[in-house]
Design an enzyme around this catalytic site. Structure first.
Site, mmCIF file in Angstrom:
data_model
loop_
_atom_site.group_PDB
_atom_site.id
_atom_site.type_symbol
_atom_site.label_atom_id
_atom_site.label_comp_id
_atom_site.label_asym_id
_atom_site.label_seq_id
_atom_site.Cartn_x
_atom_site.Cartn_y
_atom_site.Cartn_z
ATOM 1 C CB ALA A 112 -0.624 -0.252 1.092
ATOM 2 C CB SER A 116 4.388 -3.811 5.085
ATOM 3 O OG SER A 116 4.521 -4.403 3.432
ATOM 4 C CG ASP A 161 10.674 2.133 1.862
ATOM 5 O OD1 ASP A 161 10.653 3.311 1.968
ATOM 6 O OD2 ASP A 161 10.283 1.294 0.915
ATOM 7 C CE1 TYR A 211 11.071 1.657 -5.575
ATOM 8 C CE2 TYR A 211 13.032 0.530 -6.319
ATOM 9 C CZ TYR A 211 12.540 1.277 -5.680
ATOM 10 O OH TYR A 211 12.876 1.727 -4.830
HETATM 11 P P1 ADP Z 1 5.255 -2.729 1.395
HETATM 12 O O1 ADP Z 1 6.453 -2.591 1.123
HETATM 13 O O2 ADP Z 1 4.779 -0.974 -0.037
HETATM 14 O O3 ADP Z 1 3.954 -2.912 1.704
HETATM 15 P P2 ADP Z 1 6.557 -4.402 -0.751
HETATM 16 O O4 ADP Z 1 5.747 -5.300 -2.530
HETATM 17 O O5 ADP Z 1 7.479 -3.594 -0.198
HETATM 18 O O6 ADP Z 1 5.259 -3.906 -0.387
HETATM 19 O O7 ADP Z 1 5.955 -5.711 0.429
HETATM 20 C C1 ADP Z 1 4.585 -6.516 0.699
HETATM 21 C C2 ADP Z 1 5.590 -7.624 1.341
HETATM 22 O O8 ADP Z 1 6.155 -8.134 1.755
HETATM 23 C C3 ADP Z 1 4.304 -8.479 0.976
HETATM 24 O O9 ADP Z 1 3.679 -9.359 0.076
HETATM 25 C C4 ADP Z 1 4.598 -9.890 2.095
HETATM 26 O O10 ADP Z 1 6.368 -10.196 1.465
HETATM 27 C C5 ADP Z 1 5.983 -8.048 2.648
HETATM 28 N N1 ADP Z 1 4.543 -8.821 4.346
HETATM 29 C C6 ADP Z 1 4.976 -7.349 4.796
HETATM 30 N N2 ADP Z 1 3.671 -7.869 5.937
HETATM 31 C C7 ADP Z 1 3.932 -8.846 6.456
HETATM 32 C C8 ADP Z 1 3.642 -9.849 7.439
HETATM 33 N N3 ADP Z 1 3.074 -9.234 8.382
HETATM 34 N N4 ADP Z 1 3.988 -10.871 6.938
HETATM 35 C C9 ADP Z 1 4.524 -11.786 6.278
HETATM 36 N N5 ADP Z 1 4.789 -10.811 5.148
HETATM 37 C C10 ADP Z 1 4.698 -9.459 4.979
HETATM 38 MG MG MG Z 2 8.459 -2.265 -0.077
#
Ligand code: ADP
Ligand code: MG
Length: 374
Positions: A112, A116, A161, A211
């Protein structure tokens, strides 16, 4: 997973997501960014399990997995690589890590634009550093987390980040120079305005490949600039005059990408000044300019994000808006007067539903501190 039943955590870590007020795609061009951590976070519960090398990790909503510290390698399951990548980097630096169990819980939406991914990496690294008393500095945690994303996940991300997730300070944004890593916390006082995030709920699945393509296009521009100015090592040090001078040698696409980066870098510095002087109209104007650049020159927006930004322009009491994160959806950040915030949120939810038949997720954010022990 069996270990969960009797799990007694020895340590709990909060690892926050982040927003970036302005400065999108500038970090890997060694420019400026202006991020801060937010209250949405990933929580890591950790305990040693008295084995030499057996590790068990479970994340709520995913399957758990186990691995041996002597055989850390990439996994076919994407999310596991955020954990394994960190372990792989830590094991290059120390032999003090032993078997551990970890439970991960999150209220941070994935993909989002709230990073994360960095919250995963930095929380894991920070947690292991505490649990095994590794003595790694915050800067080392930031750097190794970035390398984990490069080497195990495959996103050639910049440093922003991870830096924001670890180094943020409540009530402030970080003006970070991604070349020198010098930084300064700047108070974020937007009153009577609030920061409202709207999750478009679209992630166009282009994000990782696009990206890396954008990064390559920037490098292509830099290579051409270097034929005339060999001492320049990043787009951060390129001026608009230099780009105009080289225009004949650049494809239209590369020209657009470079112009965006140079303008965006300038906008970050203007934004830092506007915040210090509390020139809120300028803050809003810069956000709209940034979004226009993302949409037209860097081409990483999407119809859903553009719709929300356009909607906000016709609304009294909204200072500015832009898509945040790598692109193609994720969240749109809005700066909204507190008197109209409730009505504005409702109107956006309705208009978005009508247009795309999707439910916007709307939440307010405030700048918070970085990764910490709970
Ligand atoms: P963003 O960093 O913008 O949220 P990204 O695609 O860079 O999006 O990262 C998201 C990925 O990080 C998810 O698809 C997953 O693989 C991993 N991830 C994020 N949060 C969690 C979580 N709570 N548990 C496990 N994996 C996670
Ligand atoms: Mg990311």
């Amino acid at each position: 997973m069996k270990f969960i039943e009797n799990f007694q955590p020895q340590l709990t870590i909060a690892s926050p997501g982040r927003i970036n007020l302005i400065g999108e795609h500038t970090d890997y061009n060694l420019g400026y960014v202006l991020p801060t951590a937010i209250a949405n976070k990933i929580v890591f519960k950790l305990a040693k399990n008295n084995s030499k090398s057996q590790c068990n990790v479970y994340s709520v909503g995913y399957e758990g997995f186990s691995f041996d510290l002597n055989a850390v390698c990439k996994s076919a399951s994407e999310w596991e690589n955020y954990v394994l990548g960190v372990l792989s980097e830590i094991l290059k630096l120390t032999n003090k890590v032993e078997g551990f169990d970890c439970i991960i819980e999150s209220n941070l939406p994935l993909g989002a634009g709230l990073s994360s991914s960095a919250a995963m990496e930095c929380g894991m690294a920070f947690g292991l550093n505490e649990l095994f008393d590794l003595g790694l500095s915050k800067n080392t945690i930031v750097a190794l987390s970035q390398r984990a994303e490069h080497n195990y996940v495959g996103t050639q991300c910049g440093i922003m980040d991870q830096f924001a997730s670890v180094m943020s300070k409540e009530g402030h944004v970080i003006l970070l120079d991604c070349k020198s890593l010098d930084y300064r916390h700047i108070p974020l006082d937007l009153q009577p305005y609030k920061i409202i995030m709207m999750n478009t709920k679209v992630s166009h699945n282009l994000a990782t490949s696009a990206y890396n393509t954008r990064k390559r296009e920037c490098e292509e521009g830099l290579t051409i600039i270097k034929t005339k100015w060999p001492k320049i090592n990043s787009l951060r040090d390129v001026t608009l005059d230099m780009i105009e001078d080289a225009k004949d040698k650049l494809t239209q696409t590369v020209y657009n990408r470079c112009c965006y980066i140079i303008n965006e870098n300038n906008r970050v510095l203007e934004m830092a000044k506007a915040l210090s002087e509390k020139k809120l109209k300028t803050v809003g104007k810069l956000l709209y300019e940034a979004h226009k650049g993302l949409s037209e020159r860097y081409e990483v927006s999407c119809v859903e994000s553009d719709f929300l930004v356009d909607f906000s322009k016709n609304y009294d009491g909204v200072l500015g808006a832009r898509q945040v994160g790598g692109g193609f959806g994720g969240c749109v950040l809005h700066i909204v007067h507190e008197n109209i915030a409730t009505k504005y949120k409702q109107d956006c939810i309705e208009a978005y539903k009508k247009k795309f038949n999707l439910d916007l997720e709307v939440f307010e954010v405030k700048p918070t501190g970085g990764t910490h022990i709970i």
